[in-house]
Design a protein around this motif. Structure first.
Motif, PDB file in Angstrom:
ATOM      1  N   LEU A  27       0.829  -1.208   0.000  1.00 63.53           N
ATOM      2  CA  LEU A  27       0.000   0.000   0.000  1.00 63.53           C
ATOM      3  C   LEU A  27       0.864   1.260   0.000  1.00 63.53           C
ATOM      4  O   LEU A  27       0.569   2.224  -0.720  1.00 63.53           O
ATOM      5  CB  LEU A  27      -0.939   0.006   1.207  1.00 63.53           C
ATOM      6  N   THR A  31       0.516   4.158  -2.825  1.00 59.63           N
ATOM      7  CA  THR A  31      -0.051   5.451  -2.427  1.00 59.63           C
ATOM      8  C   THR A  31       0.989   6.564  -2.465  1.00 59.63           C
ATOM      9  O   THR A  31       0.644   7.712  -2.767  1.00 59.63           O
ATOM     10  CB  THR A  31      -0.702   5.380  -1.032  1.00 59.63           C
ATOM     11  N   THR A  32       2.234   6.245  -2.179  1.00 58.47           N
ATOM     12  CA  THR A  32       3.271   7.283  -2.274  1.00 58.47           C
ATOM     13  C   THR A  32       3.474   7.691  -3.730  1.00 58.47           C
ATOM     14  O   THR A  32       3.654   8.876  -4.033  1.00 58.47           O
ATOM     15  CB  THR A  32       4.587   6.800  -1.645  1.00 58.47           C
ATOM     16  N   LEU A  34       1.169   7.618  -5.994  1.00 59.28           N
ATOM     17  CA  LEU A  34      -0.006   8.428  -6.331  1.00 59.28           C
ATOM     18  C   LEU A  34       0.121   9.836  -5.760  1.00 59.28           C
ATOM     19  O   LEU A  34      -0.280  10.811  -6.401  1.00 59.28           O
ATOM     20  CB  LEU A  34      -1.281   7.755  -5.820  1.00 59.28           C
ATOM     21  N   ALA A  35       0.696   9.948  -4.579  1.00 56.83           N
ATOM     22  CA  ALA A  35       0.902  11.274  -3.988  1.00 56.83           C
ATOM     23  C   ALA A  35       1.907  12.085  -4.813  1.00 56.83           C
ATOM     24  O   ALA A  35       1.736  13.292  -5.003  1.00 56.83           O
ATOM     25  CB  ALA A  35       1.386  11.137  -2.547  1.00 56.83           C
ATOM     26  N   SER A  59      -6.829   4.303  -9.255  1.00 62.09           N
ATOM     27  CA  SER A  59      -5.671   3.526  -8.809  1.00 62.09           C
ATOM     28  C   SER A  59      -5.737   3.228  -7.318  1.00 62.09           C
ATOM     29  O   SER A  59      -5.419   2.120  -6.883  1.00 62.09           O
ATOM     30  CB  SER A  59      -4.373   4.280  -9.123  1.00 62.09           C
ATOM     31  N   LEU A  60      -6.150   4.206  -6.538  1.00 64.45           N
ATOM     32  CA  LEU A  60      -6.290   3.993  -5.097  1.00 64.45           C
ATOM     33  C   LEU A  60      -7.372   2.952  -4.809  1.00 64.45           C
ATOM     34  O   LEU A  60      -7.188   2.070  -3.959  1.00 64.45           O
ATOM     35  CB  LEU A  60      -6.614   5.311  -4.396  1.00 64.45           C
ATOM     36  N   GLN A  63      -5.952  -0.434  -5.508  1.00 65.16           N
ATOM     37  CA  GLN A  63      -5.020  -0.857  -4.461  1.00 65.16           C
ATOM     38  C   GLN A  63      -5.764  -1.334  -3.230  1.00 65.16           C
ATOM     39  O   GLN A  63      -5.402  -2.350  -2.636  1.00 65.16           O
ATOM     40  CB  GLN A  63      -4.093   0.285  -4.087  1.00 65.16           C
ATOM     41  N   CYS A  90      -1.265   5.823   4.798  1.00 63.90           N
ATOM     42  CA  CYS A  90      -1.728   6.943   3.958  1.00 63.90           C
ATOM     43  C   CYS A  90      -1.127   8.269   4.413  1.00 63.90           C
ATOM     44  O   CYS A  90      -0.771   9.114   3.580  1.00 63.90           O
ATOM     45  CB  CYS A  90      -3.244   7.003   3.950  1.00 63.90           C
ATOM     46  N   SER A  93       2.409   8.400   3.258  1.00 60.85           N
ATOM     47  CA  SER A  93       2.477   8.519   1.796  1.00 60.85           C
ATOM     48  C   SER A  93       2.387   9.963   1.333  1.00 60.85           C
ATOM     49  O   SER A  93       2.849  10.292   0.241  1.00 60.85           O
ATOM     50  CB  SER A  93       1.367   7.699   1.153  1.00 60.85           C
ATOM     51  N   THR A  94       1.801  10.832   2.137  1.00 56.85           N
ATOM     52  CA  THR A  94       1.716  12.232   1.745  1.00 56.85           C
ATOM     53  C   THR A  94       3.099  12.884   1.674  1.00 56.85           C
ATOM     54  O   THR A  94       3.240  13.971   1.117  1.00 56.85           O
ATOM     55  CB  THR A  94       0.821  13.036   2.702  1.00 56.85           C
TER      56      THR A  94
END
Length: 132
Positions: A27, A31-32, A34-35, A59-60, A63, A90, A93-94
């Motif tokens: 994950l 998610t990283t 995507l960020a 995509s999220l 996942q 999450c 990941s930001t």
């Protein structure tokens, strides 16, 4: 570098604390990324290009399906994450978003200075002298 650091950090921490670290790393990696994609927008927060937010949301969702849908869990060998672990991953990941935005601030293009541009003559091939 941030993507690798977040993914490895989450995996090491998850393993050390007895959490499903492989699922957390799965994950965190996605998610990283995507960020980072969200942070790479020229004008974040605008609705100028709806394709990128839609792609990120899809995509999220995929996942999360890989973690919570039984047939995908079996295929990917993942485990569902408790809500606290999901929020931790999450939140970390930001950092991908923050890294891209910070890079944009630090490496901003310098404003163009007003200078006079002199027109350069076009390149003309030299004429050969004709021998008589």
């Amino acid at each position: 570098m941030v993507i690798a650091a977040v993914t490895l950090g989450v995996a090491i921490w998850g393993h050390a604390t007895g959490r499903p670290w492989q699922s957390m790393a799965f994950l965190a990696l996605g998610t990283t990324q995507l960020a980072v994609a969200a942070g790479s927008r020229v004008r974040p927060g605008t609705l100028a290009n709806l394709a990128l937010p839609a792609a990120i949301a899809a995509s999220l969702a995929l996942q999360l399906a890989g973690l919570y849908l039984p047939f995908l869990r079996d295929l990917l060998h993942t485990q569902p994450l408790p809500a606290t672990d999901l929020l931790i991953v999450c939140a970390l990941s930001t950092l991908g978003y923050a890294a891209v935005r910070l890079d944009r601030v630090l490496h901003r293009d310098k404003p163009a200075t007003t200078t006079r541009h002199h027109r350069q003559p076009a390149h003309r091939p030299q004429q050969r002298a004709i021998a008589a």
